[in-house]
Design an enzyme around this catalytic site. Structure first.
Site, PDB file in Angstrom:
ATOM      1  N   ASP A 163       0.863  -1.171   0.000  1.00  0.00           N
ATOM      2  CA  ASP A 163       0.000   0.000   0.000  1.00  0.00           C
ATOM      3  C   ASP A 163       0.909   1.233   0.000  1.00  0.00           C
ATOM      4  OD1 ASP A 163      -2.442   1.544   0.403  1.00  0.00           O
ATOM      5  OD2 ASP A 163      -1.607   1.927   2.390  1.00  0.00           O
ATOM      6  N   ASP A 198      -6.951  -2.042   3.546  1.00  0.00           N
ATOM      7  CA  ASP A 198      -5.933  -3.058   3.269  1.00  0.00           C
ATOM      8  C   ASP A 198      -6.243  -4.390   3.949  1.00  0.00           C
ATOM      9  OD1 ASP A 198      -4.340  -1.223   1.831  1.00  0.00           O
ATOM     10  OD2 ASP A 198      -3.487  -0.466   3.699  1.00  0.00           O
TER      11      ASP A 198
END
Length: 683
Positions: free
Chosen positions: A307, A520
């Site tokens: 990420d 996430d």
């Protein structure tokens, strides 16, 4: 990177987790999922049963039965203690992760009643239709729509977009998500989701739908050890009719002793020790691993999904440059930007002042100056100096309007300058002195130091890196180039991250995922290795199987190297164990049958004294070898980067040949020591 060792205490929480974990490891459900431990532990139970009650299958020599009992207890207790020790390590990880979650209390909401009174409730108690008031610095307690007010909202934990966005009543920008933070001003929000239907609940559903896949090495090891166990069991079972045919009497206790010696109990007993060692090593780098398998899986990683916000970048837009318009000296722009940031406590303000100081600005704060904080309504901040000078910095449209309203003109190159900064993925802050526009402060989401070098090292050991971000493609490309990742996916949603991971896994690759946001969490749960940042949300930490206390995504590099060391250690000890078992087989069987079949005497290479001493020597050797190998399992075989072919050849030479030679030498020495004793007692 320096190693940091955490103080490790076995607290009541850890002990409780360990006890629960140990009991689970003895449950049929766990053992069915872990066939190696199933075979080893069931084998030990059968061995104990038949050894304690030999009359069930005929009488047996007392000494063999006693030694069988001793060896069975030693082996079973070794596996049991190893399971408990692994559970303690796993319990420590779960307890520490739980303690991290406890630091994040349930969000409180200020609910406005119909009569105008305000009451404070937990966000979990909110219902659809409730009206809540949220001010700067507070977390929005639930999904809803803005019905009054205008404010900047930080949505990075949800969307991955680092720049705050403006939310106001009406239009396309009225929706807000629970878990995001109000950066400035205030909002009055109407909750639009019932309990269980919020964005966070949807993320939880995705997490529950995700499942970690076993690595090829894990599957191969289980298949190999189970296959060998079945083969050796078939050999032992067929020995009984063969003995009847040859006239050799083999007591049941002797067959049990052979089973204990020949099935791969050595590696079965050492697997937990190897896992414990890996979990201990990663704690030295301030990483909490939830299980030894998570660390081992790191050694197989082919692809790493990262990420962007808070992982590759700091997550805050920081000042990177000052760009003056034509006819303005950069020094003047820097000085004015610094003056507006003297009392600006935002990351943008602090970084602007820091960058100005680095460029040599020595402006001092005016004690009589009046400072204006940024608001979503004005979209600018600034300062009025004691000499009457007014300096403002803010969004292009807001400063443009401010300058023209005060009789100023917009420089011809300002529009192009702003568009260029935006195209690079940055945020332009325009600076104005009175009615004269001076230039632009270039704010960008800064990549953490050392990222490119770390990603280069990952590339060298064969790991591909892919960055996922909610940014637009141009911004994503700029950050990807600066960080040095191999690829990127822009405008990425939680479902897109899971799709990328599944695509890589379908191709047979082992995937690691690092992240810190709620968005996430599903991907962290789906990946073979999920590494959550300590600075991240509770949902991310809960979905991952590892937590990095330093919030450094490239820490995975050290963890990968530890994982590779664990794989090498497991492979080396497996090679030694299999060679060991095969050597014992060829050492014991000829000694058992050479009385009835003298021709087998040529295979009695070790020259063992009697079949009885051969069996007893093998049993004693088997009891000694596991404790002797535990230090090697804990320390690990040294990891040296090399091709798989060279690694296999090295393991076969050292641990394969060593595994064949060691039992021959060990059993022969034990036979020499016990043979006189057996002769004295007539055996």
């Amino acid at each position: 990177m320096s190693k940091k060792t955490n103080k490790k205490l076995i607290t009541p929480d850890i002990l409780q987790q360990a006890l629960i974990g140990s009991l689970k490891k003895l449950s049929p459900r766990y053992m069915i999922k872990n066939p190696v431990m199933f075979v080893v532990e069931i084998g030990f139970f059968v061995t104990l049963l038949l050894t304690i009650f030999p009359g069930m299958f005929g009488n047996a020599e007392g000494n063999i039965r006693v030694y069988n009992l001793i060896v069975s207890v030693i082996l079973f207790v070794t596996v049991l203690l190893a399971n408990f020790a692994e559970s303690v390590a796993e319990g420590r990880g779960k307890a520490q992760a739980a303690s991290l979650k406890k630091t994040q209390k349930d969000t409180q909401a200020h609910v406005i009643e119909k009569n105008g009174t305000v009451r404070e409730v937990a966000s979990s108690e909110l219902k659809k239709g409730d009206i809540v008031y949220v001010k700067a610095g507070e977390v929005i307690p639930g999904d809803g729509e803005v019905i009054e007010g205008i404010a900047s909202v930080d949505e990075s934990a949800i969307t991955g977009e680092s720049a705050p966005v403006v939310r106001e009543s009406g239009g396309d920008f009225c929706s807000v998500t629970g878990g995001t933070t109000v950066v400035s001003d205030w909002l009055k929000i109407e909750i639009t989701s019932d309990p269980g239907n919020s964005f966070l609940d949807r993320m939880i559903a995705l997490v529950e739908g995700a499942s970690r896949k076993k690595t090829p090495n894990e599957i191969a090891l289980s298949t190999l050890l189970v296959s060998l166990t079945i083969i050796f069991l078939i050999v032992i079972v067929t020995l009984y009719p063969i003995s009847l045919y040859t006239g050799v009497e083999i007591p049941t206790s002797t067959l049990i002793a052979l089973m204990v010696c020949l099935i791969p109990t050595t590696i079965g007993g050492l697997l937990s020790a190897i896992g414990i060692a890996g979990m201990d090593r990663v704690t030295r780098f301030n990483v909490i691993a939830m299980s030894g398998k998570a660390v081992e899986a790191c050694g197989d990683v082919d692809t790493m999904i990262l990420d962007k916000t808070g992982t590759i970048t700091f997550g805050n837009r920081l000042a990177a440059d000052f760009i003056p318009v034509k006819g303005v000296e950069k020094k003047e722009l820097v000085c004015c930007a610094a003056l507006t940031s003297m009392q600006d406590g935002t990351p943008e303000g602090k970084s602007t002042l820091d960058l100005a100081r680095q460029l040599g600005d020595k402006s001092k704060e005016d004690s009589k100056a009046v400072f204006y904080e940024f608001t979503a309504q004005t979209r600018m901040s600034g300062v009025d100096l004691s000499d009457g000078t007014k300096i403002r910095k803010g969004a292009f449209d807001a400063i443009k309007q401010y300058a023209t309203e005060n009789g100023g003109k917009v420089p011809e190159d300002l529009q192009e300058m702003v568009e260029k900064v935006s195209a690079l993925g940055g945020t332009p802050l325009v600076v104005c002195k009175n009615n004269r526009i001076l230039g632009v402060i270039y704010l960008k989401d800064t990549v953490k130091p050392g990222m490119r070098e770390r990603f280069d090292r990952l590339r060298e050991i064969g790991i591909k890196t892919i960055m996922c971000t909610g940014d637009n493609p141009l911004t994503a490309a700029t950050i990807a180039e600066e960080a040095g990742v191999d690829g990127f996916i822009a405008e990425c949603k939680p479902e897109d991250k899971i799709a990328v991971i599944k695509k890589e896994q379908v191709e047979g690759k082992i995937v690691a995922m690092t992240g810190d946001g709620t968005n996430d969490a599903p991907a962290l749960a789906q990946a073979n290795v999920g590494l959550a940042m300590n600075s991240g949300t509770t949902a991310a930490k809960e979905a991952a199987n590892m937590v990095d206390l330093d919030s450094d995504p490239t820490k995975i590099l050290e963890v990968v190297e530890i994982g590779k060391q664990l794989l090498i250690t497991r492979g080396s000890l497996t090679t030694f164990s299999i060679a060991n078992d095969i050597a014992k087989y060829f050492a014991i069987i000829p000694a058992m049958f050479m009385v009835a079949v003298p021709q087998l005497g040529v295979l009695n290479i070790m020259g063992l004294t009697t079949p009885y001493s051969a069996i007893l020597s093998a049993l004693i050797f088997n009891a000694i070898i596991i404790p002797c190998l535990i230090p090697l399992a804990m320390k690990g075989v040294k990891y040296r980067p090399m091709s798989s072919g060279k690694m296999l050849a090295r393991n076969m030479l050292i641990y394969g040949v060593g595994g064949v030679i060691t039992p021959f030498i060990g059993i022969k020495i034990i036979d020499i020591l016990i043979a006189p004793v057996l002769a004295m007692i007539g055996l």
